[in-house]
Scaffold this active site. Structure first.
Site, PDB file in Angstrom:
ATOM      1  N   ASP A  12      97.810  15.466  59.217  1.00 43.42           N
ATOM      2  CA  ASP A  12      98.215  14.719  60.286  1.00 43.42           C
ATOM      3  C   ASP A  12      97.343  14.468  61.460  1.00 43.42           C
ATOM      4  O   ASP A  12      97.997  14.275  62.435  1.00 43.42           O
ATOM      5  CB  ASP A  12      99.687  15.079  60.402  1.00 43.42           C
ATOM      6  N   ALA A  38     101.124  13.742  50.936  1.00 46.37           N
ATOM      7  CA  ALA A  38     101.077  13.666  52.375  1.00 46.37           C
ATOM      8  C   ALA A  38     100.579  12.189  52.430  1.00 46.37           C
ATOM      9  O   ALA A  38     100.229  11.418  51.542  1.00 46.37           O
ATOM     10  CB  ALA A  38      99.698  14.327  52.735  1.00 46.37           C
ATOM     11  N   HIS A  40      99.249   8.768  55.056  1.00 49.85           N
ATOM     12  CA  HIS A  40      98.587   8.410  55.962  1.00 49.85           C
ATOM     13  C   HIS A  40      99.197   7.091  56.565  1.00 49.85           C
ATOM     14  O   HIS A  40      99.488   6.309  56.052  1.00 49.85           O
ATOM     15  CB  HIS A  40      97.032   7.574  55.633  1.00 49.85           C
ATOM     16  N   ASP A 334      95.776   9.827  74.136  1.00 50.11           N
ATOM     17  CA  ASP A 334      96.711   9.365  74.969  1.00 50.11           C
ATOM     18  C   ASP A 334      98.073   9.981  75.066  1.00 50.11           C
ATOM     19  O   ASP A 334      98.701  10.022  76.090  1.00 50.11           O
ATOM     20  CB  ASP A 334      96.828   7.830  74.277  1.00 50.11           C
TER      21      ASP A 334
HETATM   22  P1  GDP Z   1      96.589  11.399  58.618  1.00 50.26           P
HETATM   23  O1  GDP Z   1      97.457  12.016  57.374  1.00 50.26           O
HETATM   24  O2  GDP Z   1      95.535  12.432  59.207  1.00 50.26           O
HETATM   25  O3  GDP Z   1      96.228  10.143  58.192  1.00 50.26           O
HETATM   26  O4  GDP Z   1      97.706  11.684  59.732  1.00 50.26           O
HETATM   27  P2  GDP Z   1      99.029  10.379  59.812  1.00 50.26           P
HETATM   28  O5  GDP Z   1      99.040   9.263  59.601  1.00 50.26           O
HETATM   29  O6  GDP Z   1      99.906  11.656  59.115  1.00 50.26           O
HETATM   30  O7  GDP Z   1      99.397  10.931  61.432  1.00 50.26           O
HETATM   31  C1  GDP Z   1      98.733  10.413  62.358  1.00 50.26           C
HETATM   32  C2  GDP Z   1      99.619   9.646  63.152  1.00 50.26           C
HETATM   33  O8  GDP Z   1      99.194   9.546  64.565  1.00 50.26           O
HETATM   34  C3  GDP Z   1     100.088   8.193  62.521  1.00 50.26           C
HETATM   35  O9  GDP Z   1     101.349   7.645  63.131  1.00 50.26           O
HETATM   36  C4  GDP Z   1      99.236   7.293  63.645  1.00 50.26           C
HETATM   37  O10 GDP Z   1      99.645   5.968  63.625  1.00 50.26           O
HETATM   38  C5  GDP Z   1      99.081   7.868  64.858  1.00 50.26           C
HETATM   39  N1  GDP Z   1      97.456   7.913  65.326  1.00 50.26           N
HETATM   40  C6  GDP Z   1      96.348   7.984  65.117  1.00 50.26           C
HETATM   41  N2  GDP Z   1      95.821   8.265  66.044  1.00 50.26           N
HETATM   42  C7  GDP Z   1      96.244   7.944  67.241  1.00 50.26           C
HETATM   43  C8  GDP Z   1      96.067   7.898  68.502  1.00 50.26           C
HETATM   44  O11 GDP Z   1      95.073   8.043  68.934  1.00 50.26           O
HETATM   45  N3  GDP Z   1      97.107   7.937  69.388  1.00 50.26           N
HETATM   46  C9  GDP Z   1      98.619   7.809  69.258  1.00 50.26           C
HETATM   47  N4  GDP Z   1      99.112   7.794  69.929  1.00 50.26           N
HETATM   48  N5  GDP Z   1      98.776   7.800  67.467  1.00 50.26           N
HETATM   49  C10 GDP Z   1      97.630   7.921  66.852  1.00 50.26           C
END
Ligand code: GDP
Length: 430
Positions: A12, A38, A40, A334
């Protein structure tokens, strides 16, 4: 050129967003491990999507999305995911599925559920997607490769053998309804019809693509600390989450992976059980969870609240090292804009001694975090495009992380959208 995008933490980290962004300049995106356990989360012009099996590049017209041999392939799930994109106006993606990928069966999901119930309080916190039983079968050589669907005589015989074995466990260990070999066989024939249009010799396809100089992304799932060998065993996933495995799970030579973009979260989150040294609780955790990610830190697959913690430099430095990181994308920065002071875990105290080296699980269980505190920047950094415009305290926090993890931070993500990204020059060499 082959580039891997992988996680340094417990998953995540925001790999989906970084992949989606880098996919803009790529020709091929490959999933090389894991399954639908998992998710994304990706936000783009078509809306917000939680992808589980498809790679994050499916939103572009110019890319080919590949399910590599290392993936746990849930065929109906994949087809539903493709359909749901089409229903929301995303152009039908080009998808190839490796003829060597193995098939995740409904009985894998059942066995996952039964085993978690049997373990009760000692369960792994599995998403019950069948991943552990799937990979167990693969290595016990009682799994089914996609290619096996195309030899019906051999398939029928093998199904009977596997069902006989499964039924012993179902009857005597789990006391659950037995499998019927004929039904399993019929299901497999239906899977064959569903998957046939996508099946390809992926390894050969990638070999030719590399020769033609195509840009290829390998998209990892979860993070280094969930790797079955190098993570927090046994609270890990069942396939390797490391970039090195990207070569095997995609079917390319290891030396072809030239760039490893490791995604690092500016704070910590984890799902499932297991030691989590920098974990925070109560109101402090609730607030970070609520403000975290995009709309809160809740699992993309299960919706369950994620466990929260401060940035863990010990775990992340290890994760970054194990991934063979060439550059780091630091995400969700952020989110931290509300804090007066930002704690960071810079050491583990184990049996009275402080270490910066990530230990094996039995020592990890005893580790207490050594925290240092940095001043917060107390403002919203979303929308900033140039590194120089970030508040000094924010740049200091990034520098402190880079110093701890000893890998160049070249991308800073300051929002969930594709273009919420800031390029950064690092003093460390790429
Ligand atoms: P992944 O499995 O590594 O792709 O991660 P996830 O998608 O489960 O979790 C990342 C979450 O953080 C998602 O809801 C994204 O939209 C959000 N996200 C990703 N980068 C950023 C960021 O820089 N800032 C914020 N606020 N949210 C982010």
């Amino acid at each position: 050129m082959v580039k891997a995008i992988v996680g340094a933490n417990w998953g995540d980290e925001g790999k989906g967003k970084i992949t989606d962004m880098l996919a803009e300049e790529s020709d091929i995106i490959v999933r090389f491990q894991g399954g639908s356990n998992a998710g994304h989360t990706i936000i783009n012009e078509y809306g917000k999507f939680a992808l589980h099996l498809l790679p994050s590049g499916v939103f572009y017209n110019h890319t080919t999305s590949i399910i590599g041999n290392g993936v746990a392939l849930n065929i109906p799930y994949l087809l539903n995911e493709i359909k749901s994109l089409e229903e929301r106006g995303v152009p039908t993606p080009k998808i190839l599925v490796s003829d060597r990928a193995q098939i995740l069966m409904p009985y894998h999901v059942d066995f996952d559920t039964y085993e978690e119930a049997r373990l009760a309080g000692k369960s792994f916190g599995s998403t019950k997607s069948g991943i552990a039983p799937f990979y167990s079968d693969k290595y016990a050589k009682i799994g089914f490769q996609v290619s096996e669907l195309f030899d019906e005589v051999a398939l029928k015989e093998k199904v009977e053998r596997v069902v006989e074995y499964k039924n012993i466990l179902l009857e005597h260990l789990y006391h659950k309804p037995l499998l019927d070999a004929e039904e399993v066989f019929k299901l497999m024939l239906s899977y064959k019809e569903m998957i046939a249009p996508y099946v390809a010799d992926v390894s050969l396809y990638l070999h030719n693509a590399i020769k033609e100089g195509k840009n290829i992304l390998l998209e990892g799932q979860l993070g280094a600390l969930k790797d079955p060998d190098h993570g927090i065993y046994p609270m890990v996933t069942s396939s390797s989450t490391l970039a090195a495995y990207g070569a095997i799970g995609a079917g390319i030579p290891a030396a072809e992976i030239k760039d490893v973009v490791t995604v690092v979260k500016a704070y910590s989150s984890a799902v499932g059980a297991g030691a989590f040294v920098s974990e925070i609780f109560g109101d402090e955790a609730d607030e970070l969870r609520r403000r975290g990610g995009d709309g809160g830190e809740f699992g993309a697959t299960t919706g369950r609240p994620r466990r929260m913690g401060w940035f863990d430099a010990v775990a992340t430095r290890y994760g970054v090292r194990m991934q063979g990181t060439t550059e780091v994308a630091l995400t969700v920065l952020d989110v931290l804009g509300y804090l007066d002071e930002i704690p960071m875990c810079v050491g583990y105290e184990i049996d009275g001694k402080v270490t910066k080296d990530f230990p094996t699980t039995h020592l990890l269980e005893k580790a207490k975090p050594v925290l240092k505190t940095m001043p917060g920047w107390k403002c919203d950094i979303r929308g900033i495009k140039n590194y120089d415009e970030l508040p000094q305290a924010c740049k200091d926090y990034i520098d402190a992380i880079e110093e701890e993890i000893q890998a160049p931070i070249t991308l800073v993500s300051n929002g969930p959208k594709r273009h919420d990204i800031i390029k950064r020059e690092s003093k460390l060499k790429k």
